[in-house]
Enzyme design. Sequence first.
Site, PDB file in Angstrom:
ATOM      1  N   HIS A  29      -4.913   2.422   6.962  1.00  0.00           N
ATOM      2  CA  HIS A  29      -3.662   2.794   7.338  1.00  0.00           C
ATOM      3  C   HIS A  29      -3.279   3.863   6.275  1.00  0.00           C
ATOM      4  CE1 HIS A  29       0.844   2.013   7.607  1.00  0.00           C
ATOM      5  NE2 HIS A  29       0.839   2.552   6.653  1.00  0.00           N
ATOM      6  N   GLU A  30      -3.853   3.487   4.820  1.00  0.00           N
ATOM      7  CA  GLU A  30      -3.420   4.644   4.036  1.00  0.00           C
ATOM      8  C   GLU A  30      -4.413   5.942   4.107  1.00  0.00           C
ATOM      9  OE1 GLU A  30      -0.824   4.155   2.375  1.00  0.00           O
ATOM     10  OE2 GLU A  30      -0.820   1.844   2.696  1.00  0.00           O
TER      11      GLU A  30
ATOM     12  N   GLY B  98       0.670  -1.373   0.095  1.00  0.00           N
ATOM     13  CA  GLY B  98      -0.044  -0.003  -0.118  1.00  0.00           C
ATOM     14  C   GLY B  98       0.830   1.416   0.073  1.00  0.00           C
TER      15      GLY B  98
ATOM     16  N   CYS C  46       5.115   0.181   7.265  1.00  0.00           N
ATOM     17  CA  CYS C  46       4.990   1.069   6.540  1.00  0.00           C
ATOM     18  C   CYS C  46       6.164   1.397   5.668  1.00  0.00           C
ATOM     19  CB  CYS C  46       4.716   2.301   7.488  1.00  0.00           C
ATOM     20  SG  CYS C  46       4.216   3.822   6.404  1.00  0.00           S
ATOM     21  N   LEU C  47       6.302   1.754   4.481  1.00  0.00           N
ATOM     22  CA  LEU C  47       7.395   2.004   3.661  1.00  0.00           C
ATOM     23  C   LEU C  47       7.864   3.230   4.331  1.00  0.00           C
ATOM     24  CD1 LEU C  47       6.068   1.178   0.286  1.00  0.00           C
ATOM     25  CD2 LEU C  47       7.943   0.010   1.273  1.00  0.00           C
TER      26      LEU C  47
ATOM     27  N   HIS D 142      -2.770   8.245   6.242  1.00  0.00           N
ATOM     28  CA  HIS D 142      -1.746   8.977   5.588  1.00  0.00           C
ATOM     29  C   HIS D 142      -2.337  10.373   5.071  1.00  0.00           C
ATOM     30  CE1 HIS D 142       2.084   6.535   5.699  1.00  0.00           C
ATOM     31  NE2 HIS D 142       1.472   5.822   5.548  1.00  0.00           N
TER      32      HIS D 142
ATOM     33  N   GLN E 140       3.532   9.972   0.614  1.00  0.00           N
ATOM     34  CA  GLN E 140       4.746   9.252   1.134  1.00  0.00           C
ATOM     35  C   GLN E 140       5.897   9.483   0.030  1.00  0.00           C
ATOM     36  OE1 GLN E 140       2.397   5.112   1.989  1.00  0.00           O
ATOM     37  NE2 GLN E 140       4.309   5.073   3.079  1.00  0.00           N
TER      38      GLN E 140
HETATM   39  C1  Y12 Z   1      -1.553  -3.947   6.537  1.00  0.00           C
HETATM   40  C2  Y12 Z   1      -0.906  -3.057   7.222  1.00  0.00           C
HETATM   41  C3  Y12 Z   1      -0.214  -1.994   6.682  1.00  0.00           C
HETATM   42  C4  Y12 Z   1      -0.344  -1.950   5.440  1.00  0.00           C
HETATM   43  C5  Y12 Z   1       0.175  -0.624   4.657  1.00  0.00           C
HETATM   44  C6  Y12 Z   1       1.239  -0.803   3.512  1.00  0.00           C
HETATM   45  N1  Y12 Z   1       2.267  -1.147   3.945  1.00  0.00           N
HETATM   46  C7  Y12 Z   1       3.327  -1.589   3.412  1.00  0.00           C
HETATM   47  O1  Y12 Z   1       3.449  -1.535   2.193  1.00  0.00           O
HETATM   48  C8  Y12 Z   1       4.592  -1.836   4.057  1.00  0.00           C
HETATM   49  C9  Y12 Z   1       5.649  -2.388   3.496  1.00  0.00           C
HETATM   50  C10 Y12 Z   1       7.201  -2.634   3.792  1.00  0.00           C
HETATM   51  C11 Y12 Z   1       8.042  -3.035   2.984  1.00  0.00           C
HETATM   52  C12 Y12 Z   1       9.294  -3.358   3.581  1.00  0.00           C
HETATM   53  O2  Y12 Z   1      10.042  -3.892   2.817  1.00  0.00           O
HETATM   54  C13 Y12 Z   1      11.155  -3.203   2.124  1.00  0.00           C
HETATM   55  O3  Y12 Z   1      11.351  -1.800   2.371  1.00  0.00           O
HETATM   56  C14 Y12 Z   1      12.045  -3.695   1.118  1.00  0.00           C
HETATM   57  C15 Y12 Z   1       9.836  -3.189   4.686  1.00  0.00           C
HETATM   58  O4  Y12 Z   1      10.956  -3.697   5.087  1.00  0.00           O
HETATM   59  C16 Y12 Z   1      11.661  -3.103   5.777  1.00  0.00           C
HETATM   60  O5  Y12 Z   1      11.562  -1.853   6.092  1.00  0.00           O
HETATM   61  C17 Y12 Z   1      12.943  -3.571   5.780  1.00  0.00           C
HETATM   62  C18 Y12 Z   1       8.427  -2.607   5.781  1.00  0.00           C
HETATM   63  C19 Y12 Z   1       7.334  -2.524   5.110  1.00  0.00           C
HETATM   64  C20 Y12 Z   1      -1.128  -2.615   4.582  1.00  0.00           C
HETATM   65  C21 Y12 Z   1      -1.706  -3.611   5.429  1.00  0.00           C
HETATM   66 CO    CO Z   2       2.188   3.596   5.493  1.00  0.00          CO
END
Ligand code: Y12
Ligand code: CO
Length: 176
Positions: free
Chosen positions: A139-140, A45, A97-98, A143, A50
């Site tokens: 969550h989004e 997401g 969260c990214l 933001h 962001q």
């Molecule tokens: C459930 C809860 C929250 C969401 C919101 C969207 N969140 C994400 O997309 C999180 C992504 C994420 C990806 C990662 O991987 C990399 O950065 C390569 C990550 O790992 C690190 O930070 C090392 C952390 C989060 C949607 C559904």
């Molecule tokens: Co986020």
Amino acid sequence: MILPIVTYPDKRLKVVSTPVSEFNAELHTFLDDMYETMIQTNGIGLAAIQVDRAIDVLIINLPNDDEEGTQDKANLLEIINPTITYSEGTTVYQEGCLSVPKFYEDVERFEKIGITYHDRHGNECSLDAEELLSIAIQHEIDHLDGKLFIERLSYGRRKKFEKEYKRMQKEKKTGK
Ligand code: Y12
Ligand code: CO
């Protein structure tokens, strides 16, 4: 084009986004860039703020239920100008969260929600969401209101986060 992701504690993440009124080619290119950026960074997401655009735009592409957890572009949701129209129950899920790399924590949210929104062409749409989709949308939408999931933590967990995050940033700087 891959866009740079704004990360905590950057103040730009606190800006409240404003509605989209023009559903033009520029918006479509921006949505395509958001998708490319989210996939490249292993996200499921992403909200426009962001990537430093304070407009009411978010995208979600949940992984399939299979072992690989592949993300089908056919399941991509582009949600513009969302409004939550109803909510029901509560649920807890470990969120990430990214914009807050390497940190995951339990957050309580509504279990089910209904939303209305616009698609990329400005058509009015509605959606009922539950489980992971409901959590991701909430969550989004946070933001878009300038709010991060860490702001929903208890006082104690937030303190623990600040300490850990500062330590990680220091390690990143010094290469330790
Ligand atoms: C459930 C809860 C929250 C969401 C919101 C969207 N969140 C994400 O997309 C999180 C992504 C994420 C990806 C990662 O991987 C990399 O950065 C390569 C990550 O790992 C690190 O930070 C090392 C952390 C989060 C949607 C559904
Ligand atoms: Co986020």
